[in-house]
Design a protein around this motif. Structure first.
Motif, PDB file in Angstrom:
ATOM      1  N   PRO A   9       0.815  -1.174  -0.108  1.00 18.87           N
ATOM      2  CA  PRO A   9      -0.104   0.193  -0.140  1.00 18.87           C
ATOM      3  C   PRO A   9       1.008   1.318  -0.055  1.00 18.87           C
ATOM      4  O   PRO A   9       2.015   1.325   0.648  1.00 18.87           O
ATOM      5  CB  PRO A   9      -0.897  -0.191   1.452  1.00 18.87           C
ATOM      6  CG  PRO A   9      -0.545  -1.554   1.760  1.00 18.87           C
ATOM      7  CD  PRO A   9       0.701  -2.059   1.273  1.00 18.87           C
ATOM      8  N   ASP A  10       0.427   2.277  -0.636  1.00 21.01           N
ATOM      9  CA  ASP A  10       1.241   3.720  -0.657  1.00 21.01           C
ATOM     10  C   ASP A  10       1.593   4.014   0.644  1.00 21.01           C
ATOM     11  O   ASP A  10       2.923   4.542   0.711  1.00 21.01           O
ATOM     12  CB  ASP A  10       0.183   4.754  -1.349  1.00 21.01           C
ATOM     13  CG  ASP A  10       0.026   4.350  -2.802  1.00 21.01           C
ATOM     14  OD1 ASP A  10       0.624   3.590  -3.409  1.00 21.01           O
ATOM     15  OD2 ASP A  10      -0.967   4.824  -3.334  1.00 21.01           O
ATOM     16  N   VAL A  16       8.585   2.850   4.673  1.00 18.40           N
ATOM     17  CA  VAL A  16       9.658   2.079   4.385  1.00 18.40           C
ATOM     18  C   VAL A  16      10.660   2.906   3.672  1.00 18.40           C
ATOM     19  O   VAL A  16      11.982   3.025   4.014  1.00 18.40           O
ATOM     20  CB  VAL A  16       9.411   0.902   3.490  1.00 18.40           C
ATOM     21  CG1 VAL A  16      10.572   0.047   3.058  1.00 18.40           C
ATOM     22  CG2 VAL A  16       8.686  -0.101   4.251  1.00 18.40           C
ATOM     23  N   ARG A  17      10.391   3.665   2.595  1.00 15.88           N
ATOM     24  CA  ARG A  17      11.107   4.567   1.808  1.00 15.88           C
ATOM     25  C   ARG A  17      11.934   5.553   2.793  1.00 15.88           C
ATOM     26  O   ARG A  17      12.930   5.957   2.853  1.00 15.88           O
ATOM     27  CB  ARG A  17      10.464   5.414   0.871  1.00 15.88           C
ATOM     28  CG  ARG A  17      11.296   6.259  -0.101  1.00 15.88           C
ATOM     29  CD  ARG A  17      10.655   6.862  -1.380  1.00 15.88           C
ATOM     30  NE  ARG A  17       9.568   7.645  -0.813  1.00 15.88           N
ATOM     31  CZ  ARG A  17       8.289   7.855  -1.183  1.00 15.88           C
ATOM     32  NH1 ARG A  17       8.016   6.864  -1.938  1.00 15.88           N
ATOM     33  NH2 ARG A  17       7.471   8.561  -0.698  1.00 15.88           N
TER      34      ARG A  17
END
Length: 68
Positions: A9-10, A16-17
């Motif tokens: 999911p976005d 995570v990014r």
């Protein structure tokens, strides 16, 4: 090494990014790190069989078809 595609999911991808940037890792390396930490935690938390209520019950349905 296995190539494995996963859909995120976005909102999880963004988290995570951001964490990867904080830890100065690639997103792939961050995901591997998080999985390793999670698996280590699960292994360390595992007590005697049946003693962990978070342990999922065995799947029901078709019997195991692996050779004996």
């Amino acid at each position: 090494m296995v190539n494995f595609n996963v859909r995120f999911p976005d909102d999880i991808h963004a988290r995570v990014r951001a964490q990867a940037a904080t830890d100065r890792r690639s997103i792939n390396s961050e995901i591997l790190h998080l999985i390793e930490v999670g698996l280590t935690t699960v292994s360390a938390d595992a007590g005697p069989p049946g003693g962990n209520p978070a342990t999922p019950a065995p799947l029901s349905g078709k019997p195991d078809s692996s050779p004996v």
